[in-house]
Scaffold this motif. Structure first.
Motif, PDB file in Angstrom:
ATOM      1  N   ASP A  66       3.658  12.149  -0.474  1.00  0.00           N
ATOM      2  CA  ASP A  66       2.770  12.267  -2.002  1.00  0.00           C
ATOM      3  C   ASP A  66       2.100  11.435  -1.952  1.00  0.00           C
ATOM      4  N   GLN A  67       2.842  10.177  -1.836  1.00  0.00           N
ATOM      5  CA  GLN A  67       2.467   8.701  -1.974  1.00  0.00           C
ATOM      6  C   GLN A  67       1.494   8.388  -0.883  1.00  0.00           C
ATOM      7  N   ASN A 123      -5.101   9.409  -9.497  1.00  0.00           N
ATOM      8  CA  ASN A 123      -3.978   9.586  -8.572  1.00  0.00           C
ATOM      9  C   ASN A 123      -3.162   8.522  -7.397  1.00  0.00           C
ATOM     10  N   SER A 124      -4.285   7.060  -7.701  1.00  0.00           N
ATOM     11  CA  SER A 124      -3.461   6.255  -6.733  1.00  0.00           C
ATOM     12  C   SER A 124      -2.077   5.264  -7.276  1.00  0.00           C
ATOM     13  N   ALA A 138      -9.142  10.867  -7.177  1.00  0.00           N
ATOM     14  CA  ALA A 138      -8.117   9.604  -5.948  1.00  0.00           C
ATOM     15  C   ALA A 138      -7.737   8.893  -6.668  1.00  0.00           C
ATOM     16  N   ASN A 179      -5.249   1.513  -0.529  1.00  0.00           N
ATOM     17  CA  ASN A 179      -4.339   1.979   0.397  1.00  0.00           C
ATOM     18  C   ASN A 179      -4.425   2.194   1.748  1.00  0.00           C
ATOM     19  N   ASN A 203      -5.688  10.658   0.288  1.00  0.00           N
ATOM     20  CA  ASN A 203      -7.429  11.118  -0.671  1.00  0.00           C
ATOM     21  C   ASN A 203      -7.704   9.695  -0.916  1.00  0.00           C
ATOM     22  N   ALA A 245      -1.531  11.093  -1.686  1.00  0.00           N
ATOM     23  CA  ALA A 245      -2.892  10.141  -2.523  1.00  0.00           C
ATOM     24  C   ALA A 245      -3.214   8.838  -1.598  1.00  0.00           C
TER      25      ALA A 245
END
Lengths: 153, 153
Positions: free
Chosen positions: A58-59, B72-73, B69, A40, A65, A62
């Motif tokens: 949005d990516q 939604n990744s 998380a 991430n 998060n 995510a």
């Protein structure tokens, strides 16, 4: 008295290990958490720093998060006694000094959580420059801990 | 014409692989994501189902945030062409049929995301019974995907 203390310490160690799981499992879970984190952070680095033309709000949200979720997941419970030795997915790189540096470790963890939570906020706002700047602060907090308690490859 | 098509398909596969990373890396990242997920689902199972006397709202919220998380990744980007073969941390258990079952897979992913997002909300509310019930729905969504595309151990 010494025997009682030794028993109390041994029981304490057993209880902690029982809560967090066997040593190999603790190491495997923390290696997994950091790999998921790395996947991430790489997305944010790519989209906000190296290739801002690929920025996708949005990516990035995510990914931020996910980073905040890892930071707030109580990772230190995966660093039980004895976990400076052993193999999870691969041999651990934790330095034995980890157990003598608890005050610094906890301070570094608090900084990591603070920077990750801030990155989550900044990602919601969606300003690429701010995300890049905050990502730099987050990366510095990662490096701080690596320098202190992780064996160099 | 057939040659052109073959080249186009090959280039497409190369581009997808380049975006998502090498096959072994995709497998390693998804194994890491699911292990991190498993660590956090175990916390909710322990605190809301098996040992409700140990319930700690903050820990359950953190675990639910971690689960959401992961959900939604965009995990499906780690299932590129060829990733039904190969070794990440360990050999993958993905069935080759995965690639023929895209409609079902996407529906299952949507359910997983929905149930994880709902668990996150319910955790914030803090009602142990509701968390346990919603955790059951989440687990069912995990099982649905395992039954469809994962080799049994």
């Amino acid at each position: 008295m010494k025997t009682q203390l030794a028993i109390a310490l041994a029981l304490g160690a057993v209880t902690t290990a029982a809560l967090a799981g066997p040593i190999e499992e603790q190491i495997r879970f923390r290696q997994s958490a950091y790999s998921f984190l790395g996947w991430n952070t790489a997305k944010i680095k790519a989209q906000a720093a190296d290739h801002p033309e690929t920025f996708n709000k949005d990516q990035v949200i995510a990914a931020a998060n996910a980073i905040a979720a890892v930071a707030n997941s109580n990772l230190l419970e995966l660093y039980g006694p004895g976990t400076d030795q052993g193999t999870g997915w691969k041999p651990t790189r934790l330095k034995p000094e980890y157990f003598q540096k608890q005050a610094e470790v906890k301070e570094l963890e608090a900084t990591f959580i603070k920077e990750a939570n801030e990155l989550q906020k900044v990602a919601e706002d969606g300003d690429v420059g701010e995300i890049k700047a905050q990502f730099g602060k987050l990366s510095a907090s990662c490096k701080g801990c690596h320098d202190l308690v992780r064996v160099r490859e």
